[in-house]
Enzyme design. Sequence first.
Site, PDB file in Angstrom:
ATOM      1  N   LYS A 360      99.783  49.714 131.545  1.00 32.01           N
ATOM      2  CA  LYS A 360      99.209  48.553 132.208  1.00 32.01           C
ATOM      3  C   LYS A 360      97.811  48.902 132.716  1.00 32.01           C
ATOM      4  CE  LYS A 360     101.003  44.844 135.103  1.00 32.01           C
ATOM      5  NZ  LYS A 360     102.114  44.430 135.969  1.00 32.01           N
ATOM      6  N   GLU A 446     116.976  36.652 139.620  1.00 33.85           N
ATOM      7  CA  GLU A 446     117.219  35.772 140.761  1.00 33.85           C
ATOM      8  C   GLU A 446     118.689  35.389 140.902  1.00 33.85           C
ATOM      9  OE1 GLU A 446     112.948  35.511 139.626  1.00 33.85           O
ATOM     10  OE2 GLU A 446     114.836  35.330 138.506  1.00 33.85           O
ATOM     11  N   ARG A 474     115.814  29.363 139.230  1.00 32.72           N
ATOM     12  CA  ARG A 474     116.522  30.160 138.227  1.00 32.72           C
ATOM     13  C   ARG A 474     117.901  30.607 138.715  1.00 32.72           C
ATOM     14  NH1 ARG A 474     113.041  33.043 134.649  1.00 32.72           N
ATOM     15  NH2 ARG A 474     114.043  35.020 135.151  1.00 32.72           N
TER      16      ARG A 474
END
Length: 715
Positions: A360, A446, A474
């Site tokens: 990243k 979630e 979600r």
Amino acid sequence: MAVSRFVVRTNPSISPCLKPPSPSLGHGKQSCVRACAANTPNGDEGNKMVGKKMGGQWKIEFTGEKPLTPLLDTINYPVHMKNLSNQDLEQLAAELRADIVSKVSKTGGHLSSSLGVVELTVALHHVFNTPDDKIIWDVGHQAYPHKILTGRRSRMHTLRKTSGLAGFPKREESGHDAFGVGHSSTSISAGLGMAVARDLLGKANNVISVIGDGAMTAGQAYEAMNNAGYLDTNMIVILNDNKQVSLPTATLDGPATPVGALSKTLTKLQSSTKFRKLREAAKSITKQLGEQTHEVAAKVDGYTRGMLTNGRSCTLFEELGLYYIGPVDGHNIEDLITIFQKVKETPAPGPVLIHIITEKGKGYPPAEAAADKMHGVVKFDPKTGQQFKSKSSTLPYTRYFAESLIKEAEVDDKIVAIHAAMGGGTGLNFFQKRFPERCFDVGIAEQHAVTFAAGLATEGLKPFCAIYSSFLQRGYDQVVHDVDLQKLPVRFAMDRAGLVGADGPTHCGAFDITYMACLPNMVVMAPSDEAELMHMIATAAAIDDRPSCFRFPRGNGIGAVLPPDNKGTPLEIGKGRILIEGHRVALLGYGSIVQNCVEAASILRSRNVFVTVADARFCKPLDTDLIRRLAKEHEILITVEEGSIGGFGSHVSHFLCLNGILDGSLKLRAMVLPDRYIDHGSPEDQIQEAGLSSKHISGTVLSLLGRQKEALTLN
């Protein structure tokens, strides 16, 4: 007009823009990329070094000036990349990386995720043919290089701005965006649906789902892989593994440790050189055996894996029915192209998972060095990475939430906190720093977060589940079935409630009032300012016989006087308050929009209209005494909320209707978000489009008072 061209020199002795090679790098080839302006006196005065290739790696120098990108300048769509050599594609990737840094430094946005997939994006668009071939980017915050290569480079300066490019892939924006995204872990499900539809329609295009290791922590990804393995449909899943599964990717003490057993499994695969060597040996044997002995070859390949795993299948992915390839260097364009082409050319391979390793923030030193990898940034200096963060006399609501929760936890050791890979976004990094044993990052999961919190509550703990309003959608079945139905005292802290500016409709918290207030056992609250937020945190901590929730917006507080030591006082359940006394008209606000009601009262006061302003505080249970009083003492009652239809205003009108209060002369109006999705843009532009600004509220009042012409002059 000046004409630029690229000069690539591989002989350091004749290149004026190369420094002598250092001893440690002297064994590797070096090449310098520079632009020569044709209208300079000697062709050299205008030279500016863009980057250089040392030991096979491009090193870009970020000067803060607009980068010179002559090769990228020739690429408007993926078709223009098809005839480029691998060396050209490496140069294109270097220019693309420089262009992303330059563009995002002026707009802000998701930087490091896009930098990490530059080579992957170049390789994908070189091998596959979008929009016929479908590329689905999971989450989508890594799609900036994809946008640049698919005809949108000239509009990148409008990224995340009003009427500009969206920060995520969006089907309405381009035919190359196969699926709209913004939330995590949907790419494999969507890709599988597209692949099955392709087969049913008799088409022959490729479908590629690109998913990160963070998104792989969500259950939907495994549900999709399980179904893909069963259907045995041809599709490609690219697992982009950058060891960053928390978003943002840092704690207060540095980079976040990846959560979950999957991270450990992927790390083992990455580090197993023995596995890679044996794998290559198996592939070599497969080639020698030929097509007629496919079953024997498969056994050889499986045996190779078995030597490493004591007879068990090598990876979870293969247990689910996906053929595993990897790990692969995700920054090696040549390797990526070779693998993509082989998989593309293989007839009926079934679902294939290609495991690539990326970094990243790759190629931009400030991002590589930052604790959060510069995941999400505001405008910054491209030379240093220093972000130009606006100074404010107040803190974000998120920070007030964290500080107040810490104060509650200091006096109550039963309080614990849960988040779904959003320690930085929810402010719980601060809680984790203070109480490391009482803060739980469950990954981007979630559903699990909600039921995990329910389990904690059954044993007498006091869980605060901090999840963005749009992300809690979600886990809604778990909120209903596992929490509310059982009346378990889980406390939901719903950040990013209401409009969220540049992140747009995928992150807009429009629906939480509606979907939480319809639950029979839920206490539903919303603070009008940061002090009220602290009081509601204390209220939630005190509620121990049923679930509760409170919403708060993105952005900074208003400068309200905070309670001593940031510790709130529990409020009386279901009781609001009157902020301004007036007559004829009452504004009943719910949540942070109350501040717009107060501003509207000031505007109206200058026109000799004196309205009452009330802060409801609770949507459930409603303050029925307050509502009765407002209805009895005023001709007009207007409810105002930054939420969808079916929320606070609906509960108020339902109460008034059932009790016959609407049978008289009362004029009732509800001001809510319009029944459509509001695109990304500045918060000011969004609130204007929604019709919820202080001027819109004032105009509504004047119109109801019969002063329509005067109302029109406000906007």
